[in-house]
Design a protein around this motif. Sequence first.
Motif, PDB file in Angstrom:
ATOM      1  N   ARG A 197     -14.382  23.306   4.111  1.00 20.99           N
ATOM      2  CA  ARG A 197     -15.647  23.301   3.255  1.00 20.99           C
ATOM      3  C   ARG A 197     -15.782  24.917   2.028  1.00 20.99           C
ATOM      4  NH1 ARG A 197     -20.883  21.181   7.051  1.00 20.99           N
ATOM      5  NH2 ARG A 197     -20.750  23.280   8.422  1.00 20.99           N
ATOM      6  N   VAL A 200     -18.600  22.095  -1.872  1.00 25.18           N
ATOM      7  CA  VAL A 200     -16.982  21.373  -1.584  1.00 25.18           C
ATOM      8  C   VAL A 200     -16.403  21.097  -0.991  1.00 25.18           C
ATOM      9  CG1 VAL A 200     -15.433  20.627  -3.414  1.00 25.18           C
ATOM     10  CG2 VAL A 200     -17.361  22.624  -3.910  1.00 25.18           C
ATOM     11  N   TYR A 231     -12.512  19.945   1.379  1.00 26.45           N
ATOM     12  CA  TYR A 231     -11.531  19.989   0.818  1.00 26.45           C
ATOM     13  C   TYR A 231     -10.557  19.305   2.099  1.00 26.45           C
ATOM     14  CZ  TYR A 231     -12.489  23.372  -2.535  1.00 26.45           C
ATOM     15  OH  TYR A 231     -12.884  23.887  -3.455  1.00 26.45           O
ATOM     16  N   GLY A 266     -10.817  18.880  -4.129  1.00 20.15           N
ATOM     17  CA  GLY A 266     -11.909  18.959  -3.468  1.00 20.15           C
ATOM     18  C   GLY A 266     -13.693  18.101  -4.447  1.00 20.15           C
ATOM     19  N   THR A 267     -14.701  17.650  -3.251  1.00 21.56           N
ATOM     20  CA  THR A 267     -15.352  16.312  -3.785  1.00 21.56           C
ATOM     21  C   THR A 267     -16.282  17.178  -3.062  1.00 21.56           C
ATOM     22  OG1 THR A 267     -15.799  14.444  -3.609  1.00 21.56           O
ATOM     23  CG2 THR A 267     -14.636  15.740  -1.613  1.00 21.56           C
ATOM     24  N   GLN A 268     -18.000  17.183  -4.129  1.00 19.99           N
ATOM     25  CA  GLN A 268     -18.816  18.270  -3.997  1.00 19.99           C
ATOM     26  C   GLN A 268     -20.238  17.366  -3.185  1.00 19.99           C
ATOM     27  OE1 GLN A 268     -20.291  21.256  -5.339  1.00 19.99           O
ATOM     28  NE2 GLN A 268     -21.872  20.362  -3.491  1.00 19.99           N
TER      29      GLN A 268
END
Length: 124
Positions: free
Chosen positions: A38, A93, A95, A117-119
Amino acid sequence: QVQLVESGGGLVQAGGSLRLSCAASGRTFSSYNIGWFRQAPGKVREFVAGITWNGDTTYYVDSVKGRFTISRDNAKNMVYLQMNSLKPEDTSVYYCAAHLSGLIRTRAGGYSYWGQGTQVTVSS
């Protein structure tokens, strides 16, 4: 080669839960150890959790032990990060990343492939 796509991020209140997914493509996915990292704005990307190619061994950073669980399903080419008891400081974020089998690596430089990545945002 391995291609990785994360999903499952979002906005959640403190104390809530999210499950992140990492979908992988590539016939050799089951040969790779997977790590979740992250990165918050202005901060270094940090290791969160890792799992070996066969799922036998997992490793967590101290700050998430007992709250996060990493798992994988090689038949589906999927890796998951179940996050419970979320805190505002978990906001980042997230990953997923892959490296060939061996010991789980905790340094970002040791990974060969990365997702976009995802928030994850945790409100207080």
